[in-house]
Write a protein that holds these residues in place. Structure first.
Motif, mmCIF file in Angstrom:
data_model
loop_
_atom_site.group_PDB
_atom_site.id
_atom_site.type_symbol
_atom_site.label_atom_id
_atom_site.label_comp_id
_atom_site.label_asym_id
_atom_site.label_seq_id
_atom_site.Cartn_x
_atom_site.Cartn_y
_atom_site.Cartn_z
ATOM 1 N N UNK A 28 0.860 -1.186 0.000
ATOM 2 C CA UNK A 28 0.000 0.000 0.000
ATOM 3 C C UNK A 28 0.897 1.237 0.000
ATOM 4 N N UNK A 29 0.610 2.185 -0.875
ATOM 5 C CA UNK A 29 1.420 3.390 -0.982
ATOM 6 C C UNK A 29 0.907 4.523 -0.115
ATOM 7 N N UNK A 30 1.839 5.289 0.435
ATOM 8 C CA UNK A 30 1.526 6.536 1.150
ATOM 9 C C UNK A 30 2.238 7.656 0.416
ATOM 10 N N UNK A 31 1.485 8.617 -0.102
ATOM 11 C CA UNK A 31 2.068 9.786 -0.755
ATOM 12 C C UNK A 31 1.528 11.012 -0.035
ATOM 13 N N UNK A 102 1.961 -0.856 -6.142
ATOM 14 C CA UNK A 102 1.093 -0.929 -4.971
ATOM 15 C C UNK A 102 -0.344 -1.244 -5.401
ATOM 16 N N UNK A 103 -1.120 -1.805 -4.479
ATOM 17 C CA UNK A 103 -2.512 -2.129 -4.797
ATOM 18 C C UNK A 103 -3.438 -0.952 -4.523
ATOM 19 N N UNK A 104 -3.012 0.004 -3.686
ATOM 20 C CA UNK A 104 -3.819 1.174 -3.351
ATOM 21 C C UNK A 104 -2.902 2.247 -2.799
ATOM 22 N N UNK A 105 -3.421 3.477 -2.761
ATOM 23 C CA UNK A 105 -2.634 4.634 -2.316
ATOM 24 C C UNK A 105 -3.497 5.506 -1.415
ATOM 25 N N UNK A 325 -9.504 -0.876 5.626
ATOM 26 C CA UNK A 325 -10.485 -1.083 4.555
ATOM 27 C C UNK A 325 -9.845 -1.827 3.377
ATOM 28 N N UNK A 326 -8.652 -1.396 2.970
ATOM 29 C CA UNK A 326 -7.968 -2.069 1.865
ATOM 30 C C UNK A 326 -7.702 -3.534 2.209
#
Length: 410
Positions: A28-31, A102-105, A325-326
């Motif tokens: 999972x990405x954090x930007x 990543x699958x989500x951000x 949630x992801x």
């Protein structure tokens, strides 16, 4: 030894939680902003919340196929000083989508960068969770964009319907020229004039310039407003409080701010003093004394307090929720591909700190599930945010609104 920066602290948190990610993690990405000119304090809170989300998932069965969460962290301000915030943020998002896969951000904070980041995420079908994005982000009806926080459009009616009920008609407003400041100012002015016949004396100023705060606040004082709206953002919001005190507007004039920074009560009182007494702001029903907190919410607030010694701000809560949630969607998805994850996000109900939520395709917005909002007021100096009064709407109120003459500034 010099104190670690926001970026260094956030990177250390991610390294620590990733030690338990295993050999085949769900990425999972954090930007998020972790250096200037961005709001690096917010970015660090985002990272804290996401890391605790990864811990929660690890302690509650893991993600898809019992896999763990690996967080991939980027500072969206990394190249902002040389090529601007937009290009910097878009570049980091592209790396998450194409290199890190990543699958989500999650983690976007600034309105000015959110549209760019969302465009990149949409191009590569990456599910992205937004917080302080434009009201219209979820009105664009993109399959990959999700929000369970509240937008500017959600908070403005609450603020001005309450003000109208007090008989307020003349509003003085000072707004930073950031995307958030201008969007908020425009929405307030449009709604207040159309719905309630309010008049506005508004000043916009350069967030990164050298504004004449005393001049602006002096003109608003001479206008004789029924209400002052402080539309400054990080750093300038407190300069406006200071100038309003010097101009004689505060304390004495009702004052509202459009986002929840008063929840950081220690910083708020240190930087406003008596000028902060009476401040009103919109927020979720989220505080230690709220009886509606679910088990997952209590796990988060207790673990955060144990780790950091204080009740967690809603910024950390939101990104904790994103991760959980992801992970839940990944367990139900047909595969670990992004398209299948989006399908699961649309199909399921998710447990959160405030109860179950669903991401539905509404007539005006897709995937926007707004929490119930209230207006809070600090009614005496040095109150903690859990002691602040809920003053509106009436069915949620814990105390009556106090006008300036009844406030305790000592």
């Amino acid at each position: 030894m010099s104190e670690l920066s926001h970026l260094e602290r956030a990177q250390a948190l991610v390294r620590d939680v990733n030690k338990d990610a295993g050999t085949d993690p769900l990425k999972i990405g954090i930007i998020t902003p972790l250096s200037e000119p961005g709001d690096a304090t917010a970015g660090e809170l985002v990272t804290r919340g996401a890391c605790l989300g990864a811990e929660y998932v690890r302690e509650h069965g893991g993600a898809r196929d019992n896999r763990q969460i690996e967080l991939v962290l980027y500072d969206d301000q990394a190249t902002a000083r040389t090529e601007g915030m937009f290009r910097s943020a878009a570049g980091q998002m592209a790396k998450l989508a194409l290199v890190d896969e990543v699958v989500a951000v999650m983690g976007q904070w600034h309105l000015r960068t959110t549209p760019w980041v969302v465009d990149i995420a949409t191009k590569y079908d990456v599910p992205i969770f937004v917080e302080n994005g434009y009201s219209e982000i979820t009105a664009q009806k993109r399959r990959n964009v999700f929000r369970h926080y509240f937008s500017v459009q959600d908070r403005v009616p609450l603020m001005l319907d309450f003000a109208a009920g007090l008989g307020i008609r003349k509003v003085g407003m000072v707004c930073a020229d950031t995307a958030f400041g201008l969007h908020t100012g425009d929405t307030l002015e449009r709604y207040g004039s159309a719905k309630h016949g309010m008049e506005f004396l508004r000043f916009d100023f350069e967030q990164d310039g050298t504004p004449d705060y005393p001049g602006m606040l002096g003109k608003i004082r001479d206008y004789g407003p029924d209400l002052l709206i402080n539309g400054g953002v990080i750093r300038t919001n407190y300069r406006i409080f200071e100038a309003a005190v010097e101009a004689g507007l505060l304390p004495g004039t009702p004052v509202m701010v459009p986002f929840s920074y008063p929840l950081r009560s220690n910083d708020f009182w240190r930087l406003t003093g008596e000028g902060g007494v009476g401040t009103i702001w919109p927020a979720m029903q989220y505080r230690p004394s709220w009886p509606g907190m679910t088990d997952i919410g209590r796990w988060f607030t207790e673990r955060y307090r144990e780790r950091y010694g204080d009740f967690p701000p809603d910024t950390a809560l939101t990104h904790f929720t994103d991760v959980t949630v992801v992970a839940a969607a990944s367990r139900a998805a047909r595969s670990d591909g992004r398209e299948d994850l989006i399908d699961a996000l649309e199909a399921m109900e998710f447990p959160t700190w405030r109860g179950p939520i669903r991401y539905e395709r509404g007539p005006a917005h897709w995937h926007h599930t707004c929490p119930e909002l209230v207006l809070l007021q600090y009614q005496k100096r040095d109150q903690g945010f859990d002691e602040s009064a809920i003053i509106y709407p009436p069915e949620k109120a814990t105390a009556e609104y106090l006008p300036s003459a009844a406030l305790d500034t000592v």
